[in-house]
Design a protein around this motif. Structure first.
Motif, PDB file in Angstrom:
ATOM      1  N   LEU A 167      69.306 -12.890  -6.502  1.00  0.00           N
ATOM      2  CA  LEU A 167      68.332 -13.108  -7.570  1.00  0.00           C
ATOM      3  C   LEU A 167      67.663 -11.767  -7.858  1.00  0.00           C
ATOM      4  CD1 LEU A 167      66.767 -15.101  -9.391  1.00  0.00           C
ATOM      5  CD2 LEU A 167      65.242 -15.527  -7.453  1.00  0.00           C
ATOM      6  N   CYS A 168      68.071 -11.153  -8.955  1.00  0.00           N
ATOM      7  CA  CYS A 168      67.677  -9.774  -9.254  1.00  0.00           C
ATOM      8  C   CYS A 168      66.654  -9.786 -10.389  1.00  0.00           C
ATOM      9  CB  CYS A 168      68.933  -8.998  -9.647  1.00  0.00           C
ATOM     10  SG  CYS A 168      68.610  -7.310 -10.151  1.00  0.00           S
ATOM     11  N   ILE A 169      65.429  -9.419 -10.056  1.00  0.00           N
ATOM     12  CA  ILE A 169      64.325  -9.565 -11.009  1.00  0.00           C
ATOM     13  C   ILE A 169      63.717  -8.211 -11.350  1.00  0.00           C
ATOM     14  CG2 ILE A 169      62.132 -10.751 -11.420  1.00  0.00           C
ATOM     15  CD1 ILE A 169      62.880 -12.670  -9.145  1.00  0.00           C
ATOM     16  N   GLY A 170      63.742  -7.852 -12.621  1.00  0.00           N
ATOM     17  CA  GLY A 170      63.081  -6.616 -13.037  1.00  0.00           C
ATOM     18  C   GLY A 170      63.702  -5.372 -12.450  1.00  0.00           C
ATOM     19  N   ALA A 171      64.995  -5.377 -12.352  1.00  0.00           N
ATOM     20  CA  ALA A 171      65.712  -4.182 -11.894  1.00  0.00           C
ATOM     21  C   ALA A 171      67.022  -4.139 -12.662  1.00  0.00           C
ATOM     22  CB  ALA A 171      65.994  -4.254 -10.397  1.00  0.00           C
ATOM     23  N   VAL A 200      75.251 -14.196  -9.075  1.00  0.00           N
ATOM     24  CA  VAL A 200      74.250 -13.182  -9.389  1.00  0.00           C
ATOM     25  C   VAL A 200      73.416 -13.683 -10.560  1.00  0.00           C
ATOM     26  CG1 VAL A 200      73.849 -10.791 -10.096  1.00  0.00           C
ATOM     27  CG2 VAL A 200      75.798 -11.335  -8.608  1.00  0.00           C
ATOM     28  N   VAL A 201      72.098 -13.745 -10.361  1.00  0.00           N
ATOM     29  CA  VAL A 201      71.194 -14.181 -11.434  1.00  0.00           C
ATOM     30  C   VAL A 201      70.258 -13.022 -11.750  1.00  0.00           C
ATOM     31  CG1 VAL A 201      69.398 -15.832 -12.103  1.00  0.00           C
ATOM     32  CG2 VAL A 201      71.256 -16.556 -10.591  1.00  0.00           C
ATOM     33  N   CYS A 202      70.188 -12.665 -13.021  1.00  0.00           N
ATOM     34  CA  CYS A 202      69.347 -11.537 -13.428  1.00  0.00           C
ATOM     35  C   CYS A 202      68.205 -12.043 -14.307  1.00  0.00           C
ATOM     36  CB  CYS A 202      70.219 -10.535 -14.183  1.00  0.00           C
ATOM     37  SG  CYS A 202      69.321  -9.109 -14.785  1.00  0.00           S
ATOM     38  N   VAL A 203      66.986 -11.682 -13.938  1.00  0.00           N
ATOM     39  CA  VAL A 203      65.804 -12.132 -14.682  1.00  0.00           C
ATOM     40  C   VAL A 203      65.183 -10.915 -15.353  1.00  0.00           C
ATOM     41  CG1 VAL A 203      63.584 -13.326 -14.494  1.00  0.00           C
ATOM     42  CG2 VAL A 203      65.462 -13.949 -12.959  1.00  0.00           C
ATOM     43  N   ASP A 204      65.243 -10.871 -16.675  1.00  0.00           N
ATOM     44  CA  ASP A 204      64.899  -9.635 -17.376  1.00  0.00           C
ATOM     45  C   ASP A 204      64.617  -9.954 -18.840  1.00  0.00           C
ATOM     46  OD1 ASP A 204      65.233  -6.946 -18.643  1.00  0.00           O
ATOM     47  OD2 ASP A 204      66.018  -6.368 -16.685  1.00  0.00           O
ATOM     48  N   VAL A 213      76.704  -8.273 -16.336  1.00  0.00           N
ATOM     49  CA  VAL A 213      77.727  -8.550 -15.318  1.00  0.00           C
ATOM     50  C   VAL A 213      77.267  -9.651 -14.354  1.00  0.00           C
ATOM     51  CG1 VAL A 213      78.641  -6.192 -15.418  1.00  0.00           C
ATOM     52  CG2 VAL A 213      76.919  -6.761 -13.694  1.00  0.00           C
ATOM     53  N   SER A 214      76.160 -10.328 -14.689  1.00  0.00           N
ATOM     54  CA  SER A 214      75.670 -11.408 -13.826  1.00  0.00           C
ATOM     55  C   SER A 214      76.263 -12.743 -14.252  1.00  0.00           C
ATOM     56  CB  SER A 214      74.140 -11.491 -13.906  1.00  0.00           C
ATOM     57  OG  SER A 214      73.569 -10.306 -13.412  1.00  0.00           O
ATOM     58  N   GLY A 285      66.115 -24.656  -6.655  1.00  0.00           N
ATOM     59  CA  GLY A 285      67.025 -25.517  -5.900  1.00  0.00           C
ATOM     60  C   GLY A 285      68.284 -24.766  -5.482  1.00  0.00           C
ATOM     61  N   GLU A 286      68.817 -23.987  -6.428  1.00  0.00           N
ATOM     62  CA  GLU A 286      70.029 -23.212  -6.113  1.00  0.00           C
ATOM     63  C   GLU A 286      69.746 -22.210  -4.998  1.00  0.00           C
ATOM     64  OE1 GLU A 286      71.950 -23.051 -10.614  1.00  0.00           O
ATOM     65  OE2 GLU A 286      71.590 -21.189  -9.530  1.00  0.00           O
ATOM     66  N   PHE A 287      68.606 -21.577  -5.102  1.00  0.00           N
ATOM     67  CA  PHE A 287      68.249 -20.545  -4.117  1.00  0.00           C
ATOM     68  C   PHE A 287      68.167 -21.173  -2.729  1.00  0.00           C
ATOM     69  CE2 PHE A 287      65.551 -17.550  -1.844  1.00  0.00           C
ATOM     70  CZ  PHE A 287      65.997 -16.310  -2.303  1.00  0.00           C
ATOM     71  N   ALA A 288      67.425 -22.287  -2.647  1.00  0.00           N
ATOM     72  CA  ALA A 288      67.255 -22.923  -1.335  1.00  0.00           C
ATOM     73  C   ALA A 288      68.568 -23.506  -0.830  1.00  0.00           C
ATOM     74  CB  ALA A 288      66.192 -24.015  -1.426  1.00  0.00           C
ATOM     75  N   GLY A 289      69.446 -23.870  -1.750  1.00  0.00           N
ATOM     76  CA  GLY A 289      70.705 -24.493  -1.349  1.00  0.00           C
ATOM     77  C   GLY A 289      71.791 -23.485  -0.985  1.00  0.00           C
ATOM     78  N   ALA A 290      71.610 -22.242  -1.395  1.00  0.00           N
ATOM     79  CA  ALA A 290      72.646 -21.245  -1.112  1.00  0.00           C
ATOM     80  C   ALA A 290      72.632 -20.921   0.381  1.00  0.00           C
ATOM     81  CB  ALA A 290      72.399 -19.983  -1.927  1.00  0.00           C
ATOM     82  N   LYS A 291      73.780 -20.388   0.849  1.00  0.00           N
ATOM     83  CA  LYS A 291      73.884 -20.095   2.270  1.00  0.00           C
ATOM     84  C   LYS A 291      73.136 -18.815   2.632  1.00  0.00           C
ATOM     85  CE  LYS A 291      77.844 -20.586   5.203  1.00  0.00           C
ATOM     86  NZ  LYS A 291      79.303 -20.512   5.085  1.00  0.00           N
ATOM     87  N   ARG A 292      73.332 -17.817   1.794  1.00  0.00           N
ATOM     88  CA  ARG A 292      72.729 -16.514   2.099  1.00  0.00           C
ATOM     89  C   ARG A 292      72.047 -15.925   0.859  1.00  0.00           C
ATOM     90  NH1 ARG A 292      77.146 -13.212   5.761  1.00  0.00           N
ATOM     91  NH2 ARG A 292      76.622 -14.225   7.725  1.00  0.00           N
ATOM     92  N   PRO A 293      71.014 -16.585   0.355  1.00  0.00           N
ATOM     93  CA  PRO A 293      70.364 -16.074  -0.853  1.00  0.00           C
ATOM     94  C   PRO A 293      69.403 -14.920  -0.547  1.00  0.00           C
ATOM     95  CG  PRO A 293      69.222 -18.022  -0.097  1.00  0.00           C
ATOM     96  CD  PRO A 293      70.370 -17.809   0.856  1.00  0.00           C
ATOM     97  N   VAL A 294      69.125 -14.135  -1.565  1.00  0.00           N
ATOM     98  CA  VAL A 294      68.086 -13.111  -1.436  1.00  0.00           C
ATOM     99  C   VAL A 294      67.438 -12.873  -2.792  1.00  0.00           C
ATOM    100  CG1 VAL A 294      69.663 -11.118  -1.758  1.00  0.00           C
ATOM    101  CG2 VAL A 294      67.513 -10.814  -0.522  1.00  0.00           C
ATOM    102  N   ALA A 295      66.114 -12.716  -2.786  1.00  0.00           N
ATOM    103  CA  ALA A 295      65.384 -12.364  -4.006  1.00  0.00           C
ATOM    104  C   ALA A 295      64.972 -10.907  -3.918  1.00  0.00           C
ATOM    105  CB  ALA A 295      64.149 -13.246  -4.158  1.00  0.00           C
ATOM    106  N   TYR A 296      65.050 -10.235  -5.056  1.00  0.00           N
ATOM    107  CA  TYR A 296      64.801  -8.789  -5.101  1.00  0.00           C
ATOM    108  C   TYR A 296      64.059  -8.452  -6.392  1.00  0.00           C
ATOM    109  CZ  TYR A 296      66.393  -3.950  -6.280  1.00  0.00           C
ATOM    110  OH  TYR A 296      66.487  -2.641  -6.663  1.00  0.00           O
TER     111      TYR A 296
END
Ligand SMILES: Nc1nc2c(c(=O)[nH]1)N[C@H]1C(S)=C(S)[C@@H](COP(=O)(O)OP(=O)(O)OC[C@H]3O[C@@H](n4cnc5c(=O)[nH]c(N)nc54)[C@H](O)[C@@H]3O)O[C@H]1N2
Ligand SMILES: Nc1nc2c(c(=O)[nH]1)N[C@H]1C(S)=C(S)[C@@H](COP(=O)(O)OP(=O)(O)OC[C@H]3O[C@@H](n4cnc5c(=O)[nH]c(N)nc54)[C@H](O)[C@@H]3O)O[C@H]1N2
Ligand code: SF4
Ligand SMILES: [Mo]
Length: 733
Positions: A167-171, A200-204, A213-214, A285-296
């Motif tokens: 989860l890629c936010i503001g980058a 890959v989810v991009c928040v921008d 490419v997300s 929900g997706e984030f919590a359900g993923a095996k190895r999620p990360v927010a950045y």
């Protein structure tokens, strides 16, 4: 015979491996180093053009003294240092240490000997008016880390090589090559996330190169990130997806946070975020359900109204989902040169220990926000900045309300710039002291290792020799420090001892400090003969340095709080939370969205592969092609205003109005316009022929020095209220 020199690129955090062919002290070619263990042959256009900086005929080789009319003449080093010493000592004696302000810019972060000596110079001056590029990119992150983990330089790094939900936010790592995460060739790394079956989810607010490419791109209103992230955590609590006991076992303050989170539902925050509540809920929900999620989160979220809160909320999301310190989550570096040690011993670990004189903005890691510079120069009284030192910085183009700073610099009693170009900032200096530049110096990254998940301790020899009459940054800064009564360590007693040693022939060399930092670092030998640890001598044995493998999982080894817990609650952050709560309330009460002052659009920035902040525009290969300094405008806004593609429009903010060329594109969300920063070189045309020929305009002409983020006083460079009109309409008016 040409020789080959292997070195990592010093232009940005990625540190890509470069291969130089050198003959007779001249660089014949620069190639990507496919054997580099980090970058595997990846290099961007700036890295390929690095020798063009070294060879640039416009790069200064000798100290320059400003003439009365604004032109410059060469002077000797002796004359330059003598003048700097007399003037700075005189101003300090008359008006106190705070009368000397200092700003150091981004390139210092990639220059170990330079940054060590900036510290020594600051100690020698004794000023509290110290500023840097940090308040344009990372101060909110520093503050969040300071409160959460007890150290400004303990930064969570997304483990993008092992995550399955990024989860890629503001980058925009596709262009920046990653900030706060050393990861050359991001494109390949993002691709492998998807090849692993990850997402890959991009928040921008813009469909950036990374968004393209997300798997999913979510438009967000500039400044909406803190609210968005809080709404994500709110959703997890509401849907019973947090393990309270697990959180309490690692962090203090959860109960208070949980109570405060109630206010931040996806629905209530959606006016501020512009994100459909159903999307926020699904992503949570997706984030919590993923095996190895990360927010950045990175610079796009730091440089706005709730930057510190957004950085904190990002970590909160990782913490409540158990992703902090987890493989594929947000992990911590265990570097050879440990930045957190450096800030701790250097007194830089802290926030709000003093405030600026005029506006009362807090220091973060010893730095005051750069947005105070102009007012501190203009406002009379004890502590007014009367002399300025800039080191590797161009604040006229990089800090908010550049035109005001431009005018203020002109009125200073004295200014010294340590820089190898005459540019929009340094043209105001009475003296410019040019370094021989990076390729004629040895190199080891001082800060990047603290944000690298693979621990490599590396040092590179100079690519070319410096000439007898050239000085490295560190030599210039050390000499300035000495003129002001200081020395290389910045500690009075130590410098006194070293002064005595010098009389017996001993000479300071920054390699000595580097060796010390390696040896006392987490992998160092601690000067114990029986220990196998890292020393500079050992590092020097391989051009690729010592590879110590992946940083260990977990986070307790990086926690600096004595109770061994993450501290979720801190006064300044909780106050920001209350402000955001109030803003949600007000935003939802407003029935008409148009701003009262007519500034109805929000301006954001944009980085490009061939720009490096405000410099490198004097390299022909990096500015060729079509005009890049253009304002992106959404078709709906263009139509409403009557703007056409490729035509100039009038852009206006609270502080400035000017003409900009427009590109109509649905890459930006409606209501948002985007202009890259770092352009605006018209004033430097006399000294930088290439940059001056294609000057562009500066985004920071429009940004506002008086509107800053509330926790650290970060410059708000994204989400600046502006109005756009046709040039014809303006002329008719
Ligand atoms: N609107 C807007 N503004 C922004 C940003 C944004 O996103 N939007 N981004 C911000 C960010 S993240 C940053 S880091 C800042 C950067 O802004 P600054 O740090 O103020 O400046 P730079 O543009 O990096 O310019 C670097 C200067 O250092 C000189 N230089 C290069 N290498 C060396 C060296 O080795 N030694 C010395 N002595 N000088 C050197 C160059 O000639 C140039 O003058 O800009 C910020 N400004
Ligand atoms: N080519 C190149 N590479 C660079 C640099 C450069 O100038 N050129 N500069 C270097 C430096 S000094 C730094 S600090 C790093 C920065 O690197 P990054 O942290 O990756 O920052 P940016 O590339 O500026 O990307 C910020 C993104 O945030 C978006 N954004 C703007 N406002 C908001 C907002 O309010 N919310 C959200 N969610 N997004 C927003 C922008 O549209 C943009 O896509 O890059 C480094 N690398
Ligand atoms: S991405 Fe480009 S500028 Fe950054 S280190 Fe690599 S080659 Fe240098
Ligand atoms: Mo930056």
């Amino acid at each position: 015979m040409p020789t080959t020199v292997l070195r990592s690129c010093n232009l940005c955090e990625a540190g890509c491996g470069l291969k130089f062919e050198v003959e007779d002290n001249r660089i014949l070619s620069v190639q990507p180093d496919e054997n580099d263990p980090y970058s595997h042959g990846y290099v961007c256009p700036k890295g390929m053009a690095i020798a063009a900086i070294h060879d640039d005929p416009d790069r200064l080789r000798r100290p320059m003294r400003r003439n009365a009319g604004g032109s410059f003449r060469e002077v000797s080093w002796d004359e330059a240092f003598a003048l700097a010493g007399v003037r700075l000592r005189d101003i300090r004696a008359q008006h106190g240490a705070d009368a000397i302000g200092l700003y150091f810019g981004n390139p210092m972060v990639h220059n170990y000997s330079g940054i060590i000596m900036v510290g020594a110079l600051l100690n020698a001056i004794g000023t509290r008016n110290r500023t840097s590029a940090g308040s344009q990119d990372t101060s909110p992150r520093f503050a969040a880390s300071y409160y959460l983990y007890g150290n400004t330089l303990v930064m969570p790094i997304p483990d993008i090589d092992r995550t399955d939900y990024f989860l890629c936010i503001g980058a925009n790592p596709m262009v920046s090559q990653g900030s706060g995460m050393v990861s050359p060739d991001v494109r390949a790394r993002l691709r492998t996330i998807r090849e692993r079956g990850g997402k890959v989810v991009c928040v921008d607010p813009r469909e950036s190169e990374t968004a393209k490419v997300s798997d999913e791109h979510v438009f967000i209103r500039p400044g909406g990130d803190a609210a968005f992230l809080l709404a994500m955590v709110h959703t997890l609590v509401e849907t019973g997806r947090v393990d309270r006991e697990a959180i309490r076992s690692v962090a203090s303050g959860w109960d208070e946070i949980e109570r405060r989170l109630q206010a931040f539902s996806p629905e209530r925050t959606s006016t501020i975020t512009g994100v459909d509540p159903a999307v926020t809920r699904r992503l949570a929900g997706e984030f919590a359900g993923a095996k190895r999620p990360v927010a950045y989160t990175r610079v796009g979220t730091c440089n706005n109204a709730y930057g510190s809160l957004a950085s904190w909320a990002n970590d909160l999301l990782n913490i409540v989902t158990g992703r902090l310190g987890a493989v594929g989550g947000a992990m911590f570096a265990l570097p050879g040169l440990d930045g957190s040690q450096f800030v701790k011993f250097g007194g830089m670990n802290g926030h709000d220990r003093w405030r600026s004189r005029v506006r009362g903005l807090p220091e973060t890691g010893c730095d005051l926000p750069a947005a105070i510079l102009a007012e501190e120069m203009e406002t009379p009284g004890a502590g007014q900045i009367r002399a300025m030192i800039t080191v590797a910085g161009n604040p006229v183009l990089s800090t908010p309300n550049g035109p005001r700073l431009d005018r203020a610099l002109d009125k200073l009693e004295f200014m010294v710039a340590v820089d190898m170009y005459i540019n929009e900032t340094t043209r105001h200096a009475d003296l410019i002291l040019p370094p021989c530049w990076a390729l004629a110096e040895d190199h080891s990254e001082p800060v990047s290792p603290s944000v690298a998940l693979r621990t490599v301790v590396r040092w590179g020899a100079p690519v070319v020799r410096k000439h007898a009459d050239e000085r490295g940054d560190w030599e210039i800064l050390l000499r300035l420090a000495q003129e002001l009564g200081g020395g290389p360590t910045g500690m009075k007693w130590m410098d006194k001892l070293l002064g005595i040693a010098t009389r017996f022939g001993w000479r300071y060399n920054p390699e000595q400090t580097l060796d010390l930092l390696f040896r006392i670092g987490p992998h160092g030998d601690r000067y114990l003969p029986w220990k196998k640890g890292v020393t500079l001598a050992k590092v020097k044995q391989s051009p690729y340095g010592i590879d110590l493998g992946s940083a260990p999982p977990g986070f307790r080894h990086r926690l600096h709080h004595k109770d061994g817990l993450i501290h979720l609650v801190a006064g300044p952050l909780m106050r920001a939370l209350a402000e955001l709560d109030k803003e949600c309330e007000e935003a939802n009460r407003r029935t008409v969205s148009a701003a009262a002052d007519g500034l109805d659009l929000l301006l954001i920035g944009r980085r490009e592969l061939r720009s490096n902040n405000s410099w490198m525009h004097n390299v022909p290969a990096l500015v060729a092609g079509r005009e890049r300094c253009v304002l992106f405008v959404h078709p709906h806004d263009a139509q409403r205003i009557g703007l056409r593609d490729s035509q100039p429009a009038r852009l206006e903010s609270r502080v400035h109005a000017g003409e900009v060329p427009v590109r109509v594109t649905d890459e930006v969300m409606p209501g948002v316009v985007s202009l890259p920063h770092g352009w605006g070189h018209a004033a430097s045309a006399a000294w930088q022929s290439v940059a001056g020929a294609r000057p562009g305009i500066s985004a920071n002409d429009f940004t506002d020095d008086q509107r800053v983020e509330s926790v650290v006083g970060q410059s708000i460079l994204n989400g600046v209220p502006v109005r756009l009109s046709t040039v014809a309409a303006e002329k008719a008016a």
